[in-house]
Scaffold this motif. Structure first.
Motif, PDB file in Angstrom:
ATOM      1  N   LEU A   1      -7.350   4.977   1.396  1.00 28.49           N
ATOM      2  CA  LEU A   1      -6.938   4.095   0.309  1.00 28.49           C
ATOM      3  C   LEU A   1      -5.605   4.574  -0.253  1.00 28.49           C
ATOM      4  N   ALA A   2      -4.784   3.635  -0.710  1.00 29.36           N
ATOM      5  CA  ALA A   2      -3.475   3.993  -1.258  1.00 29.36           C
ATOM      6  C   ALA A   2      -3.618   4.960  -2.425  1.00 29.36           C
ATOM      7  N   ASN A   3      -4.619   4.737  -3.258  1.00 27.72           N
ATOM      8  CA  ASN A   3      -4.833   5.595  -4.416  1.00 27.72           C
ATOM      9  C   ASN A   3      -5.163   7.033  -3.996  1.00 27.72           C
ATOM     10  N   ASP A   4      -5.969   7.168  -2.938  1.00 33.67           N
ATOM     11  CA  ASP A   4      -6.306   8.500  -2.428  1.00 33.67           C
ATOM     12  C   ASP A   4      -5.085   9.184  -1.839  1.00 33.67           C
ATOM     13  N   LEU A   5      -4.262   8.410  -1.171  1.00 29.15           N
ATOM     14  CA  LEU A   5      -3.048   8.957  -0.562  1.00 29.15           C
ATOM     15  C   LEU A   5      -2.094   9.482  -1.633  1.00 29.15           C
ATOM     16  N   ILE A   6      -1.958   8.743  -2.715  1.00 31.38           N
ATOM     17  CA  ILE A   6      -1.111   9.170  -3.835  1.00 31.38           C
ATOM     18  C   ILE A   6      -1.666  10.440  -4.468  1.00 31.38           C
ATOM     19  N   ARG A   7      -2.982  10.475  -4.669  1.00 34.30           N
ATOM     20  CA  ARG A   7      -3.610  11.624  -5.321  1.00 34.30           C
ATOM     21  C   ARG A   7      -3.488  12.886  -4.465  1.00 34.30           C
ATOM     22  N   ILE A   8      -3.744  12.766  -3.169  1.00 34.78           N
ATOM     23  CA  ILE A   8      -3.707  13.926  -2.284  1.00 34.78           C
ATOM     24  C   ILE A   8      -2.285  14.442  -2.104  1.00 34.78           C
ATOM     25  N   SER A   9      -1.308  13.541  -2.085  1.00 38.94           N
ATOM     26  CA  SER A   9       0.089  13.958  -1.954  1.00 38.94           C
ATOM     27  C   SER A   9       0.667  14.434  -3.288  1.00 38.94           C
ATOM     28  N   GLN A  10      -0.128  14.312  -4.355  1.00 38.76           N
ATOM     29  CA  GLN A  10       0.226  14.791  -5.690  1.00 38.76           C
ATOM     30  C   GLN A  10       1.484  14.116  -6.262  1.00 38.76           C
ATOM     31  N   ASN A  11       1.567  12.806  -6.049  1.00 38.47           N
ATOM     32  CA  ASN A  11       2.648  12.025  -6.637  1.00 38.47           C
ATOM     33  C   ASN A  11       2.163  11.355  -7.916  1.00 38.47           C
ATOM     34  N   ARG A  12       3.112  10.910  -8.742  1.00 39.13           N
ATOM     35  CA  ARG A  12       2.761  10.365 -10.056  1.00 39.13           C
ATOM     36  C   ARG A  12       2.937   8.858 -10.160  1.00 39.13           C
ATOM     37  N   PHE A  13       3.449   8.217  -9.114  1.00 37.81           N
ATOM     38  CA  PHE A  13       3.597   6.767  -9.206  1.00 37.81           C
ATOM     39  C   PHE A  13       2.236   6.106  -8.976  1.00 37.81           C
ATOM     40  N   THR A  14       2.177   4.812  -9.255  1.00 33.61           N
ATOM     41  CA  THR A  14       0.917   4.075  -9.171  1.00 33.61           C
ATOM     42  C   THR A  14       0.816   3.311  -7.853  1.00 33.61           C
ATOM     43  N   VAL A  15      -0.366   2.758  -7.622  1.00 32.90           N
ATOM     44  CA  VAL A  15      -0.566   1.933  -6.429  1.00 32.90           C
ATOM     45  C   VAL A  15       0.335   0.704  -6.483  1.00 32.90           C
ATOM     46  N   SER A  16       0.507   0.147  -7.679  1.00 30.70           N
ATOM     47  CA  SER A  16       1.384  -1.021  -7.847  1.00 30.70           C
ATOM     48  C   SER A  16       2.822  -0.669  -7.482  1.00 30.70           C
ATOM     49  N   ASP A  17       3.277   0.514  -7.909  1.00 31.82           N
ATOM     50  CA  ASP A  17       4.619   0.966  -7.549  1.00 31.82           C
ATOM     51  C   ASP A  17       4.754   1.070  -6.032  1.00 31.82           C
ATOM     52  N   MET A  18       3.736   1.589  -5.413  1.00 31.26           N
ATOM     53  CA  MET A  18       3.744   1.773  -3.962  1.00 31.26           C
ATOM     54  C   MET A  18       3.761   0.434  -3.229  1.00 31.26           C
ATOM     55  N   MET A  19       3.003  -0.517  -3.701  1.00 35.40           N
ATOM     56  CA  MET A  19       2.958  -1.833  -3.067  1.00 35.40           C
ATOM     57  C   MET A  19       4.309  -2.554  -3.197  1.00 35.40           C
ATOM     58  N   ARG A  20       4.932  -2.416  -4.361  1.00 41.01           N
ATOM     59  CA  ARG A  20       6.248  -3.039  -4.549  1.00 41.01           C
ATOM     60  C   ARG A  20       7.281  -2.397  -3.621  1.00 41.01           C
ATOM     61  N   MET A  21       7.242  -1.077  -3.512  1.00 42.08           N
ATOM     62  CA  MET A  21       8.186  -0.375  -2.648  1.00 42.08           C
ATOM     63  C   MET A  21       7.943  -0.717  -1.177  1.00 42.08           C
ATOM     64  N   GLU A  22       6.694  -0.853  -0.806  1.00 36.35           N
ATOM     65  CA  GLU A  22       6.369  -1.205   0.577  1.00 36.35           C
ATOM     66  C   GLU A  22       6.956  -2.572   0.943  1.00 36.35           C
ATOM     67  N   LYS A  23       6.886  -3.499   0.010  1.00 35.06           N
ATOM     68  CA  LYS A  23       7.449  -4.836   0.248  1.00 35.06           C
ATOM     69  C   LYS A  23       8.968  -4.758   0.408  1.00 35.06           C
ATOM     70  N   ILE A  24       9.616  -3.952  -0.417  1.00 34.15           N
ATOM     71  CA  ILE A  24      11.073  -3.784  -0.324  1.00 34.15           C
ATOM     72  C   ILE A  24      11.463  -3.199   1.032  1.00 34.15           C
ATOM     73  N   ILE A  25      10.722  -2.181   1.456  1.00 28.03           N
ATOM     74  CA  ILE A  25      11.014  -1.537   2.745  1.00 28.03           C
ATOM     75  C   ILE A  25      10.876  -2.532   3.882  1.00 28.03           C
ATOM     76  N   MET A  26       9.792  -3.275   3.888  1.00 35.43           N
ATOM     77  CA  MET A  26       9.557  -4.238   4.967  1.00 35.43           C
ATOM     78  C   MET A  26      10.614  -5.331   4.991  1.00 35.43           C
ATOM     79  N   GLU A  27      11.042  -5.781   3.817  1.00 39.64           N
ATOM     80  CA  GLU A  27      12.072  -6.818   3.757  1.00 39.64           C
ATOM     81  C   GLU A  27      13.406  -6.300   4.283  1.00 39.64           C
ATOM     82  N   LYS A  28      13.767  -5.077   3.916  1.00 39.19           N
ATOM     83  CA  LYS A  28      15.034  -4.504   4.364  1.00 39.19           C
ATOM     84  C   LYS A  28      15.032  -4.203   5.860  1.00 39.19           C
ATOM     85  N   LEU A  29      13.858  -3.989   6.422  1.00 43.84           N
ATOM     86  CA  LEU A  29      13.738  -3.732   7.870  1.00 43.84           C
ATOM     87  C   LEU A  29      13.357  -5.005   8.623  1.00 43.84           C
ATOM     88  N   TYR A  30      13.422  -6.133   7.927  1.00 41.54           N
ATOM     89  CA  TYR A  30      13.130  -7.444   8.525  1.00 41.54           C
ATOM     90  C   TYR A  30      11.733  -7.483   9.148  1.00 41.54           C
TER      91      TYR A  30
END
Length: 253
Positions: free
Chosen positions: A71-100
């Motif tokens: 789960l995205a939330n587990d991945l964030i927790r285990i990697s010890q980052n402070r952003f949220t799942v929502s932040d991650m989902m928004r960034m994922e969309k940006i990455i995919m759009e920039k890479l077409y």
């Protein structure tokens, strides 16, 4: 963004790959996505961890079995980052759009396996033992952690790794056969001698530095967990309980 920050991020992703037991394909694809995105977008250092983890998550969902995707939330927790799942989902969309939306681009690992398989078909039994794929893949992971290889064509890096490994062996009789096979493949791929020699020297330098005790090897890194005082007391209490359990006699077996 600096070269050092990118290299540290890649090492963190390699640690996560090993922690979850993911494949080499997942790690190689994650680095490919990260470098492709950084080549078209300028980002602030504070956003790099989110970008890196998103690239890793995209690679995991593309390469691993669905049941093994965390789960995205587990991945964030285990990697010890402070952003949220929502932040991650928004960034994922940006990455995919920039890479077409092109996720599975050819990686150095894919070329390495393809070239290795092609060469093995041309060698005798003794010569086949010299170029081991497991060792080559480990060397490629070390190269991925160095920024200099992020600007080199994946096919050229794979070819340079094979040439370097063949050069390092001390068995002239068998390495001559490998050298001939590599030379033939180089001509088929239309790779210039100068380019190959240059990248092969970079590979040698990278692996030499990686082998020193001063180098922070990504494979030896451990995730450090931060726990609360309450959790620490609970763990300590549990430890003493377990420590005082009676010894099980051998006759019980």
């Amino acid at each position: 963004m600096t070269t050092r920050l990118r290299e540290l991020e890649v090492k963190d992703l390699l640690s996560l790959t090993r922690f979850f037991g993911f494949s080499s394909e997942t790690f190689s694809l994650a680095i490919s996505l990260l470098d492709r995105f950084l080549s078209v977008m300028k980002i602030q250092p504070k956003h790099l961890s989110c970008v890196g983890l998103c690239c890793f998550y995209i690679a995991v969902k593309s390469s691993e079995e669905e049941k093994n995707v965390p789960l995205a939330n587990d991945l964030i927790r285990i990697s010890q980052n402070r952003f949220t799942v929502s932040d991650m989902m928004r960034m994922e969309k940006i990455i995919m759009e920039k890479l077409y939306w092109k996720v599975k681009a050819p990686t150095a690992l894919r070329f390495l396996r393809l070239f290795h398989s092609h060469i093995q078909e041309q060698l005798d039994t003794e010569s086949k033992k010299i170029l081991t794929l497991e060792r080559l893949e480990a060397q490629l992971k070390a190269c991925h952690c160095s920024f200099v290889f992020s600007k080199i064509k994946p096919s050229l890096l794979a070819m340079a790794l094979l040439c370097f490994e063949a050069q390092e062996q001390h068995d002239p009789e068998n390495t001559d056969n490998i050298s001939e096979a590599l030379k033939s493949m180089q001509q088929q791929l239309n790779i210039k001698d100068g380019d190959l020699v240059c990248v092969r020297e970079l590979v040698g330098k990278c692996l030499a530095e990686y082998a020193t005790t001063k180098c922070s090897r990504p494979n030896s890194q451990r995730l450090r967990w931060t726990i609360s005082g309450r959790t620490a007391r609970q763990l300590k209490h549990s430890y003493y309980k377990i420590a005082h359990l009676p010894t099980i006699p051998e006759s019980a077996c």
